[in-house]
Write a protein that holds these residues in place. Structure first.
Motif: not given
Length: 407
Positions: A348-356, A327-336
């Motif tokens: 640990r859930i990481e993404d390559d989005g905009l962050g907070a 919904r918010h990060a505008q990410a293309t990938a995420a790692t669980i």
């Protein structure tokens, strides 16, 4: 706990009825005894009128004996002091003082009652000392009998007072236990409502976010059909997105039924679908991929079977994290990453989005994840990274009964 007004009125009427009954019973005894003592005796009209007036005052005062116990005892004592020297009949007016003395001691005025009893005995001694030599109005046997009666009355009243205090304490404890039970029931109901609200938020928030992304993709591909060189390819992409919407909505309904299962009526069949947990993590990742997010799952350590509440909490944390990414990060990938340690599970859930903006998530979803971790004695932290945003959670394997119930 305050009694209802109708109950209070009933109790007051009952108490008044008891007071009236006591007055009538004592009056009957005193009047009957007075008539019995009149045999073979006579007195003037003035003496008789004054005697009956004193009897009426003494008996009538007993109606107020519980409201003003010491004052009524003094009034009945004064009636006796005036009546016996003036009356020839020597009726049973003393009974009014005995009842008033008992009431004073039973109502907690024990010291005053003892003082009145001693005062009566001293007045009798003083009266006998003023008699002519060789004349006695109260002999030794009568004196000792009267002292024994007064002592017995005081002891009996004291015992009644103690018993009444014990019963009142028992009643107070019962009321306190009832209030505590009601408070616990209300607290449990509140916690259950919060748990259901959290579950519904996680299920619907995640699924509706994916449906929104997938339906937007379908509309986009249908729009591309008009200008595409090969409309069939665009239609195939739209069909794939709509299939994902269908699958996501189906899963959302399944989880919603499972979440609200405790609200089923008696006799209704329970859901047959498996409960949500880390075993459904691949399906969760696949739904996120259908929305355009490349999700990868990594496992460290030796995987182990988790208690159902802990398993569900871990799944919900991952689910809410992917919802926020979608919904918010505008990410293309995420790692669980699932790290099975010796004492607990680390997510640990990481993404390559905009962050907070400030590196800390402030939405209700983040708070809900933190509450889930805290319920099991764990913790949850969030932070921006060089490439996006990271959510980390620690869930100890050893859980408390509170955490079991909270999930």
């Amino acid at each position: 706990m305050a009694l209802p007004p109708t109950t209070q009125l009933t109790e007051r009427l009952t108490e008044r009825g008891k007071d009236i009954a006591v007055v009538l019973a004592v009056t009957a005894i005193v009047v009957g005894g007075t008539f019995w003592s009149m045999r073979g005796k006579s007195e003037t009209f003035g003496q008789a009128a004054l005697g009956w007036a004193l009897i009426a005052v003494g008996c009538g005062a007993l109606y107020f004996r519980r409201r003003w116990p010491v004052a009524v005892a003094l009034v009945t004592l004064a009636v006796c002091v005036v009546y016996y020297p003036l009356s020839v009949y020597d009726g049973l007016v003393m009974v009014t003082f005995v009842v008033a003395l008992y009431t004073a001691a039973a109502e907690g005025r024990f010291a005053a009652a003892v003082a009145l009893g001693i005062g009566v005995m001293l007045m009798i001694v003083y009266g006998e000392m003023r008699q002519a030599p060789g004349r006695r109005e109260v002999d030794d046997a009568s004196f000792m009998m009267l002292a024994g009666w007064l002592l017995s009355i005081l002891v009996l009243a004291r015992a009644q007072r103690t018993r009444a205090a014990y019963l009142e304490e028992v009643r107070a404890r019962a009321l306190a236990a009832e209030r505590e039970q009601e408070a616990r029931a209300q607290q449990s109901a509140t916690e259950e409502r919060l748990r259901i609200a959290r579950e519904v938020h996680d299920v619907l928030g995640h699924s509706i976010s994916l449906i929104n992304v997938q339906s937007s993709a379908a509309l986009y591909k249908l729009g591309k059909k008009r200008t595409a060189a090969d409309p069939a390819v665009a239609l195939a992409g739209a069909e794939e997105a709509l299939e994902a919407v269908k699958s996501t909505s189906k899963d959302a309904l399944r989880e919603l039924r499972s979440t609200l299962g405790m609200l089923r009526e008696a006799g209704e069949a329970a859901p047959t679908a498996p409960a949500s947990g880390l075993a459904q993590l691949p399906e969760l990742a696949e739904r996120a991929r259908s929305a355009g997010l490349d999700v990868r799952i990594a496992t460290q350590g030796t995987a182990r079977e988790l208690p159902p509440p802990l398993d569900l909490a871990a799944y919900r944390i991952v689910q809410e994290s992917l919802t926020n990414v979608t919904r918010h990060a505008q990410a293309t990938a995420a790692t669980i990453t699932l790290d099975y340690g010796t004492d607990g599970l680390r997510l640990r859930i990481e993404d390559d989005g905009l962050g907070a903006p400030d590196g800390i998530g402030r939405g209700s979803g983040i708070r809900g994840m933190a509450e889930r971790a805290k319920a099991f004695g764990g913790e949850l932290t969030t932070e921006n990274t060089a490439d996006g945003f990271r959510v980390m959670a620690r869930l100890p394997f050893t859980t408390t009964d509170t955490a079991q119930g909270a999930q």
